[in-house]
Design a protein around this motif. Structure first.
Motif, PDB file in Angstrom:
ATOM      1  N   GLU A 205       0.828  -1.200   0.000  1.00  0.00           N
ATOM      2  CA  GLU A 205       0.000   0.000   0.000  1.00  0.00           C
ATOM      3  C   GLU A 205       0.863   1.251   0.000  1.00  0.00           C
ATOM      4  O   GLU A 205       1.931   1.287   0.620  1.00  0.00           O
ATOM      5  CB  GLU A 205      -0.927   0.031   1.220  1.00  0.00           C
TER       6      GLU A 205
ATOM      7  N   GLY B 279       0.307   5.650   0.226  1.00  0.00           N
ATOM      8  CA  GLY B 279      -0.645   6.739   0.338  1.00  0.00           C
ATOM      9  C   GLY B 279      -0.304   7.704   1.455  1.00  0.00           C
ATOM     10  O   GLY B 279       0.695   7.554   2.164  1.00  0.00           O
TER      11      GLY B 279
ATOM     12  N   SER C 126      -3.477  17.550  -0.991  1.00  0.00           N
ATOM     13  CA  SER C 126      -3.290  16.742  -2.189  1.00  0.00           C
ATOM     14  C   SER C 126      -2.316  17.370  -3.180  1.00  0.00           C
ATOM     15  O   SER C 126      -1.777  16.679  -4.039  1.00  0.00           O
ATOM     16  CB  SER C 126      -4.639  16.496  -2.876  1.00  0.00           C
TER      17      SER C 126
ATOM     18  N   ASP D  22      -3.420   1.807  -3.903  1.00  0.00           N
ATOM     19  CA  ASP D  22      -3.550   3.185  -3.438  1.00  0.00           C
ATOM     20  C   ASP D  22      -4.383   3.173  -2.164  1.00  0.00           C
ATOM     21  O   ASP D  22      -5.561   2.818  -2.185  1.00  0.00           O
ATOM     22  CB  ASP D  22      -4.236   4.021  -4.519  1.00  0.00           C
TER      23      ASP D  22
ATOM     24  N   ASN E  57      -5.261   5.746  -0.296  1.00  0.00           N
ATOM     25  CA  ASN E  57      -6.110   6.933  -0.135  1.00  0.00           C
ATOM     26  C   ASN E  57      -6.317   7.567  -1.507  1.00  0.00           C
ATOM     27  O   ASN E  57      -5.436   8.245  -2.026  1.00  0.00           O
ATOM     28  CB  ASN E  57      -5.480   7.933   0.828  1.00  0.00           C
ATOM     29  N   ASN E  58      -7.486   7.361  -2.082  1.00  0.00           N
ATOM     30  CA  ASN E  58      -7.755   7.863  -3.428  1.00  0.00           C
ATOM     31  C   ASN E  58      -7.838   9.380  -3.501  1.00  0.00           C
ATOM     32  O   ASN E  58      -7.892   9.950  -4.599  1.00  0.00           O
ATOM     33  CB  ASN E  58      -9.064   7.274  -3.958  1.00  0.00           C
ATOM     34  N   ASN E  59      -7.855  10.047  -2.343  1.00  0.00           N
ATOM     35  CA  ASN E  59      -8.011  11.498  -2.325  1.00  0.00           C
ATOM     36  C   ASN E  59      -6.742  12.244  -1.932  1.00  0.00           C
ATOM     37  O   ASN E  59      -6.803  13.424  -1.602  1.00  0.00           O
ATOM     38  CB  ASN E  59      -9.143  11.878  -1.360  1.00  0.00           C
TER      39      ASN E  59
ATOM     40  N   ALA F  61      -2.088   9.413  -7.844  1.00  0.00           N
ATOM     41  CA  ALA F  61      -2.684   8.221  -8.435  1.00  0.00           C
ATOM     42  C   ALA F  61      -1.633   7.120  -8.522  1.00  0.00           C
ATOM     43  O   ALA F  61      -0.425   7.389  -8.455  1.00  0.00           O
ATOM     44  CB  ALA F  61      -3.238   8.552  -9.815  1.00  0.00           C
TER      45      ALA F  61
ATOM     46  N   TRP G  13      -6.652   7.308 -14.783  1.00  0.00           N
ATOM     47  CA  TRP G  13      -7.483   7.256 -13.590  1.00  0.00           C
ATOM     48  C   TRP G  13      -8.198   8.580 -13.390  1.00  0.00           C
ATOM     49  O   TRP G  13      -7.581   9.644 -13.407  1.00  0.00           O
ATOM     50  CB  TRP G  13      -6.632   6.939 -12.367  1.00  0.00           C
TER      51      TRP G  13
ATOM     52  N   SER H  53      -9.931  10.703 -10.784  1.00  0.00           N
ATOM     53  CA  SER H  53     -10.049  10.755  -9.324  1.00  0.00           C
ATOM     54  C   SER H  53     -11.440  11.167  -8.868  1.00  0.00           C
ATOM     55  O   SER H  53     -11.839  10.869  -7.744  1.00  0.00           O
ATOM     56  CB  SER H  53      -9.009  11.729  -8.765  1.00  0.00           C
TER      57      SER H  53
ATOM     58  N   LYS I  35     -13.414   7.923  -9.697  1.00  0.00           N
ATOM     59  CA  LYS I  35     -12.699   6.744  -9.212  1.00  0.00           C
ATOM     60  C   LYS I  35     -12.863   5.570 -10.176  1.00  0.00           C
ATOM     61  O   LYS I  35     -13.084   4.430  -9.784  1.00  0.00           O
ATOM     62  CB  LYS I  35     -13.143   6.373  -7.797  1.00  0.00           C
TER      63      LYS I  35
ATOM     64  N   GLU J 193     -11.183   3.766 -13.906  1.00  0.00           N
ATOM     65  CA  GLU J 193     -10.046   3.701 -14.811  1.00  0.00           C
ATOM     66  C   GLU J 193     -10.522   3.599 -16.249  1.00  0.00           C
ATOM     67  O   GLU J 193     -11.636   3.144 -16.523  1.00  0.00           O
ATOM     68  CB  GLU J 193      -9.135   2.524 -14.479  1.00  0.00           C
TER      69      GLU J 193
END
Length: 331
Positions: free
Chosen positions: A221, A223, A230, A253, A255-257, A261, A289, A291, A294, A296
């Motif tokens: 992982e 992030g 960000s 990932d 934490n997508n925020n 990416a 991607w 964001s 979310k 692809e």
């Protein structure tokens, strides 16, 4: 002839009379030693070792979790630099777990020295760490120091979500070190900026150098905490380097925020063998991607090809705009 036969029988009798003494030698009463002084538990030995000293395991043992803390409270061990030489033995961790107050969920908790000093350096070498069936924790090692694993086997069972969580400092794996998570669990992470006061903003790194010949099994992982802006370029302070070894993994990932990416992770790979986990995962994959949704989509930016050279990859190759040269790739 009778004298010769008698001599042979006496020899065998003497040999067998010595076997119980060697075969049934008493196991050490204590678990570990420091500078010739023995201690009944690993935690007591770690508490006793001087800064920069070495704890030596005397036998395979089951015992409580071990934590070292910056500004230790009563009953805690002060954070410091030290080595544990496991001597080829296995340490099986049972309750109670350790960790920061309210977050006691780890088998080993290793804190930093402080932002105004060189970080503590901790080495685990020549042994195995695992957990007992009744262990209530969810993490084997939570790391804030500069941790080196040398010829270690770290095994997480199905209740261990993270084998190693790296929140600050560094992790360096050497020799035939094995980091193994259960199916669907995380082998290790890089988790940046988790402290609200910025205590860990100097960053975190994980390194598998050319001297790493072991393996990693489980998710990796990457992030940053939600408090991190960000657009802060935090990824420059979260670095993963892989130069050798065997990896059965998927990069995730966490934490997508956080503004970074998967295609932008600060990961450098110059060697090693990689096997994708699961039938639906590709060993190498490039994609765009979004964001906000979310989701692809195909990676179609002709000006930004992904280039891979050397290494060995086993698994599906969703090539698209990926340029492959050298190395060994198995579809």
């Amino acid at each position: 002839m009778k004298r010769k036969l008698l001599s042979v029988l006496l020899t065998f009798c003497l040999a067998f009379s010595l076997l119980p003494t060697a075969a049934l030698a008493e196991e050490p009463a204590n678990v570990a030693k420091v500078d010739g002084v023995e201690y009944p538990t690993l935690a007591e030995a770690v508490a006793a070792v001087a800064d920069g000293g070495t704890v030596t395991l005397l036998k395979s043992a089951t015992g409580g979790a071990v934590g070292t803390f910056k500004g230790a409270k009563e009953g805690q061990i002060e954070a410091k630099s030290f080595t544990i030489d496991f001597g080829g033995y296995t340490y099986t961790v049972t309750n109670p777990a350790v960790g920061s107050t309210g977050y006691e969920s780890q088998a080993f908790h290793l804190e930093r020295s402080g932002s105004d000093a060189e970080n503590h350096k901790v080495t685990f070498k020549n042994g195995t760490i695992t957990t007992a069936e009744n262990f209530g924790g969810r993490m084997l090692i939570q790391n804030y120091c500069d941790l080196t694993l040398e010829n270690m086997t770290i095994i997480g069972d199905s209740k261990i979500s993270y084998v190693i969580s790296n929140n600050f400092g560094s992790l360096t794996a050497k020799g035939n070190t094995v980091i193994k998570a259960a199916d669907g669990k995380v082998a290790f992470d890089l988790w940046y900026g988790m402290d609200k006061n910025g205590l860990y903003d100097n960053g975190v790194s994980v390194t598998f150098g050319t001297d790493f010949t072991g393996s990693v099994t489980g998710k990796i992982e990457y992030g940053a905490h939600s408090r991190v802006l960000s657009n802060s370029n935090w990824k420059d302070k979260a670095r993963l380097t892989i130069a050798n070894g065997n990896f059965a993994t998927t990069f995730v990932d966490s934490n997508n925020n956080d503004g970074v990416a998967p295609e932008d992770f600060n990961i450098t790979i110059t060697g090693g063998t990689f096997t994708a986990q699961g039938n639906k995962n590709a060993a190498i994959k490039a994609y765009s991607w979004d964001s906000s949704t979310k989701q692809e989509s195909p990676f179609d930016d002709a000006d930004n090809k992904v280039t891979v050279s050397d290494g060995e990859f086993n698994g599906n190759l969703e090539l698209g705009n990926i340029k492959v040269s050298g190395g060994k790739y198995t579809d």
